[in-house]
Design a protein around this motif. Structure first.
Motif, mmCIF file in Angstrom:
data_model
loop_
_atom_site.group_PDB
_atom_site.id
_atom_site.type_symbol
_atom_site.label_atom_id
_atom_site.label_comp_id
_atom_site.label_asym_id
_atom_site.label_seq_id
_atom_site.Cartn_x
_atom_site.Cartn_y
_atom_site.Cartn_z
ATOM 1 N N SER A 280 0.830 -1.213 0.000
ATOM 2 C CA SER A 280 0.000 0.000 0.000
ATOM 3 C C SER A 280 0.859 1.255 0.000
ATOM 4 C CB SER A 280 -0.920 0.012 1.221
ATOM 5 O OG SER A 280 -1.904 -0.998 1.142
ATOM 6 N N LEU A 281 1.877 1.270 0.843
ATOM 7 C CA LEU A 281 2.750 2.434 0.942
ATOM 8 C C LEU A 281 3.519 2.659 -0.356
ATOM 9 C CD1 LEU A 281 4.069 1.775 4.540
ATOM 10 C CD2 LEU A 281 2.704 3.756 3.862
ATOM 11 N N ARG A 282 4.048 1.578 -0.916
ATOM 12 C CA ARG A 282 4.869 1.696 -2.128
ATOM 13 C C ARG A 282 4.052 2.044 -3.365
ATOM 14 N NH1 ARG A 282 7.908 0.978 2.259
ATOM 15 N NH2 ARG A 282 10.113 1.091 1.696
ATOM 16 N N SER A 283 2.835 1.530 -3.457
ATOM 17 C CA SER A 283 2.059 1.728 -4.684
ATOM 18 C C SER A 283 1.123 2.924 -4.627
ATOM 19 C CB SER A 283 1.249 0.467 -5.004
ATOM 20 O OG SER A 283 0.266 0.229 -3.997
ATOM 21 N N LYS A 284 0.703 3.306 -3.416
ATOM 22 C CA LYS A 284 -0.330 4.342 -3.301
ATOM 23 C C LYS A 284 0.175 5.662 -2.711
ATOM 24 C CE LYS A 284 -3.839 1.625 -4.555
ATOM 25 N NZ LYS A 284 -4.900 1.267 -3.628
ATOM 26 N N ILE A 285 1.126 5.609 -1.796
ATOM 27 C CA ILE A 285 1.521 6.821 -1.077
ATOM 28 C C ILE A 285 2.887 7.350 -1.512
ATOM 29 C CG2 ILE A 285 2.160 7.717 1.207
ATOM 30 C CD1 ILE A 285 -0.171 6.201 2.369
ATOM 31 N N MET A 286 3.888 6.503 -1.569
ATOM 32 C CA MET A 286 5.236 6.982 -1.906
ATOM 33 C C MET A 286 5.351 7.588 -3.301
ATOM 34 S SD MET A 286 7.641 4.209 0.108
ATOM 35 C CE MET A 286 9.177 5.032 -0.363
ATOM 36 N N PRO A 287 4.529 7.183 -4.275
ATOM 37 C CA PRO A 287 4.611 7.850 -5.593
ATOM 38 C C PRO A 287 4.120 9.294 -5.597
ATOM 39 C CG PRO A 287 3.697 5.637 -5.820
ATOM 40 C CD PRO A 287 3.712 5.956 -4.353
ATOM 41 N N LEU A 288 3.429 9.717 -4.543
ATOM 42 C CA LEU A 288 2.936 11.097 -4.482
ATOM 43 C C LEU A 288 4.104 12.069 -4.353
ATOM 44 C CD1 LEU A 288 -0.087 10.552 -2.054
ATOM 45 C CD2 LEU A 288 -0.201 10.912 -4.541
ATOM 46 N N ALA A 289 3.869 13.326 -4.725
ATOM 47 C CA ALA A 289 4.919 14.343 -4.715
ATOM 48 C C ALA A 289 5.410 14.640 -3.299
ATOM 49 C CB ALA A 289 4.396 15.618 -5.360
ATOM 50 N N ASP A 290 6.669 15.063 -3.210
ATOM 51 C CA ASP A 290 7.291 15.315 -1.912
ATOM 52 C C ASP A 290 6.637 16.462 -1.154
ATOM 53 O OD1 ASP A 290 9.042 13.291 -2.465
ATOM 54 O OD2 ASP A 290 10.816 14.564 -2.739
ATOM 55 N N ASP A 291 5.996 17.395 -1.865
ATOM 56 C CA ASP A 291 5.409 18.543 -1.170
ATOM 57 C C ASP A 291 4.007 18.264 -0.631
ATOM 58 O OD1 ASP A 291 4.042 18.491 -3.557
ATOM 59 O OD2 ASP A 291 4.359 20.611 -4.047
ATOM 60 N N VAL A 292 3.494 17.061 -0.845
ATOM 61 C CA VAL A 292 2.199 16.689 -0.274
ATOM 62 C C VAL A 292 2.311 16.675 1.249
ATOM 63 C CG1 VAL A 292 0.573 14.775 0.008
ATOM 64 C CG2 VAL A 292 1.362 15.422 -2.276
ATOM 65 N N ILE A 293 1.344 17.269 1.923
ATOM 66 C CA ILE A 293 1.357 17.354 3.387
ATOM 67 C C ILE A 293 0.744 16.088 3.976
ATOM 68 C CG2 ILE A 293 0.567 18.678 5.396
ATOM 69 C CD1 ILE A 293 0.343 21.105 3.462
ATOM 70 N N VAL A 294 1.349 15.578 5.021
ATOM 71 C CA VAL A 294 0.858 14.375 5.701
ATOM 72 C C VAL A 294 0.172 14.772 6.999
ATOM 73 C CG1 VAL A 294 1.447 12.130 6.705
ATOM 74 C CG2 VAL A 294 2.719 12.990 4.714
ATOM 75 N N TYR A 295 -1.110 14.416 7.102
ATOM 76 C CA TYR A 295 -1.877 14.616 8.329
ATOM 77 C C TYR A 295 -2.248 13.234 8.879
ATOM 78 C CZ TYR A 295 -2.640 19.536 6.928
ATOM 79 O OH TYR A 295 -2.482 20.854 6.576
ATOM 80 N N PRO A 296 -1.535 12.742 9.887
ATOM 81 C CA PRO A 296 -1.817 11.397 10.416
ATOM 82 C C PRO A 296 -2.909 11.406 11.477
ATOM 83 C CG PRO A 296 0.085 12.313 11.531
ATOM 84 C CD PRO A 296 -0.382 13.365 10.538
ATOM 85 N N ALA A 297 -3.379 10.217 11.848
ATOM 86 C CA ALA A 297 -4.413 10.108 12.877
ATOM 87 C C ALA A 297 -3.839 10.152 14.286
ATOM 88 C CB ALA A 297 -5.209 8.821 12.692
ATOM 89 N N HIS A 298 -2.529 9.887 14.418
ATOM 90 C CA HIS A 298 -1.936 9.840 15.762
ATOM 91 C C HIS A 298 -0.516 10.379 15.755
ATOM 92 C CE1 HIS A 298 -5.193 7.603 17.598
ATOM 93 N NE2 HIS A 298 -5.155 6.724 16.615
ATOM 94 N N GLY A 299 -0.050 10.746 16.961
ATOM 95 C CA GLY A 299 1.316 11.181 17.154
ATOM 96 C C GLY A 299 1.951 10.437 18.309
#
Length: 470
Positions: free
Chosen positions: A164-183
């Motif tokens: 999932s990470l390799r095919s769906k998320i990592m191909p996105l551009a580096d300037d995309v902001i990540v908002y996670p559910a937890h810290g």
């Protein structure tokens, strides 16, 4: 376009308010939903969608109540099967919000239905991802929570997360902001950063799980290494999130029953309720109702309640600081503990004024503890986490982590006085209250914990590899 992260520190949880052209989407709302409704009303906007990234285990989401209050549909990703009405999105399905677009990107691995929501701005440019528990800052979601539901091993789920990470998320551009559910502080991961927002590019550079040259087997090995058993309340919260629950207003109405000392005592005897004292640990040490459990409202309250009381249906009677009764009931409900029967009117002072029996905890300063260590070989029990103990600990201290205290009860001396400490004094008083409720009274708390111990100049050991610890 407006994006607001609504972060709740005690749960290390991020909910999100997204607004565009008078339309609002809420992602992973908390149990109490009035703040979202009031935000939208103030902006003269309408809540159009409620997005859930997955069936949460560590808290009860407010999706059911928020949908009931606003009429907005609840959106889940593919394979989700809730017991209530919801829109089950297809992978890559788009949802228009004002002049922006939110795309449901199916990213299974943490759970089978886990979905990341990609936000595209008014120009169609990828702007941000709301990654749920799929991608954290510094870590990824643990793959061991959904094993039974998915009928898969944690290794198989970890492999799916890798894909999932390799095919769906990592191909996105580096300037995309990540908002996670937890810290940092959440039990849903093991290596999270204290920051709560980052760019995907920075995560690609520093997140161990996103190394460009990482093989699937390396990912599986590293993501599953060192996972502690999840808190026992997690499956019960998943069930509530999947099947529904009482509205928070009903929970508050039941719980905010003011009980006189006599009525409180009668309720405790008749219902087998846990008496939960949420005052500061220094107050609890000086005096508390016998066999009551301390978990202070100003510490990591809700997660510790979930870890130590475990059964969300357990009846609870509260002793709180004056004026904090509703806050306490609300925070209990966030992790599914809805069965509060009432609180002690007038607090602990009213209990004493009624000439009721009360108990105390023996406590000493780190300086006195230092003298006792110098005089004799006394038994010391450290209730911090394995990693904390491994880094440094008092010489010859026994490790009995608070999370798993019940597994260590046989290790405490029956007749000899022993000493308990944590990092700062909060967890050791929780531990002492649990031990005393089990009939173990020959203990002494070291006030101020390991921080005070080091300040007092008490010798501590060097690093120990955590993998060698039981």
């Amino acid at each position: 376009m407006k994006i607001e992260q609504i972060y709740t520190g005690c749960l290390a949880q991020g909910a999100y308010y997204i607004e565009s052209e008078g339309e609002v989407a809420i992602i992973d709302p908390l149990r109490e939903v009035k703040p979202y409704i009031e935000r939208a009303k103030k902006a003269n906007a309408k809540i159009k969608y409620i997005f859930e990234t997955h069936f949460h285990a560590d808290f009860v989401s407010g999706h059911v109540t928020l949908s009931k209050e606003t009429g907005a549909p609840i959106i889940y990703g593919p394979t989700a099967n809730p017991s209530f009405d919801a829109h089950i999105a297809k992978d890559q399905e788009e949802f228009k919000l004002g002049n922006i677009t939110i795309v449901a990107v199916h990213t299974p691995g943490h759970t089978m239905e886990s979905t990341t929501y990609l936000l595209r701005d008014e120009n169609g440019k990828d702007h941000a991802i709301f990654s749920g528990d799929t991608l954290f800052l510094g870590d990824v979601g643990r793959p061991d929570l959904a094993q039974k539901a998915a009928d898969m091993t944690q290794e198989e789920l970890a492999g799916m997360l890798y894909d999932s990470l390799r095919s769906k998320i990592m191909p996105l551009a580096d300037d995309v902001i990540v908002y996670p559910a937890h810290g940092a502080g959440s039990a849903c991961g093991k290596n999270m950063m204290k920051e709560t927002v980052d760019t995907l590019g920075n995560q690609k550079n520093m997140n161990y799980a996103l190394r460009a040259n990482m093989t699937k087997q390396e990912f599986i090995d590293e993501v599953t290494e060192g996972l502690q058993a999840p808190p026992k309340y997690f499956p019960l919260n998943v069930k509530m999130n999947k099947e529904g629950y009482d509205d928070i207003d009903e929970v508050l109405k039941r719980g905010t029953q003011a009980l006189t000392p006599d009525a409180f005592e009668a309720a405790a005897n008749e219902t087998e309720a846990v008496v939960l004292d949420v005052r500061h640990q220094s107050e609890f040490v000086k005096g508390h109702i016998p066999r009551s459990i301390f978990i202070g409202i100003d510490g990591g309250f809700a997660p510790w309640v979930g870890a130590l009381i475990a059964d969300v249906k357990q009846p609870i009677l509260l002793v709180t600081p004056e004026g904090r009764e509703e806050e306490t009931i609300t925070r209990l409900s966030r992790v599914g503990f809805d069965n509060t029967l009432g609180y002690l009117k007038g607090g602990f002072e009213a209990w004493k004024a009624a000439s009721k029996e009360y108990d105390t905890i023996s406590s000493i300063s780190a300086d006195v503890f230092k003298e006792k260590l110098a005089d004799s070989n006394i038994p010391v029990f450290d209730v911090r986490k394995k990693g904390e103990y491994a880094s440094e600990h008092v010489k010859d201290a026994h490790l009995t982590p608070l999370d798993f205290l019940n597994d260590h009860l046989s290790e405490f001396p029956e007749n000899e006085t022993f000493y308990v400490h944590c990092a700062g004094g909060y967890r050791s008083v929780i531990a002492a209250s649990i031990l005393k409720s089990r009939g173990i009274h020959n203990l002494v708390d070291v006030a101020g914990g390991f921080g005070a111990i080091k300040k007092a100049g008490i010798p501590v050991t060097d690093y120990v590899c955590p993998s060698t610890l039981k």
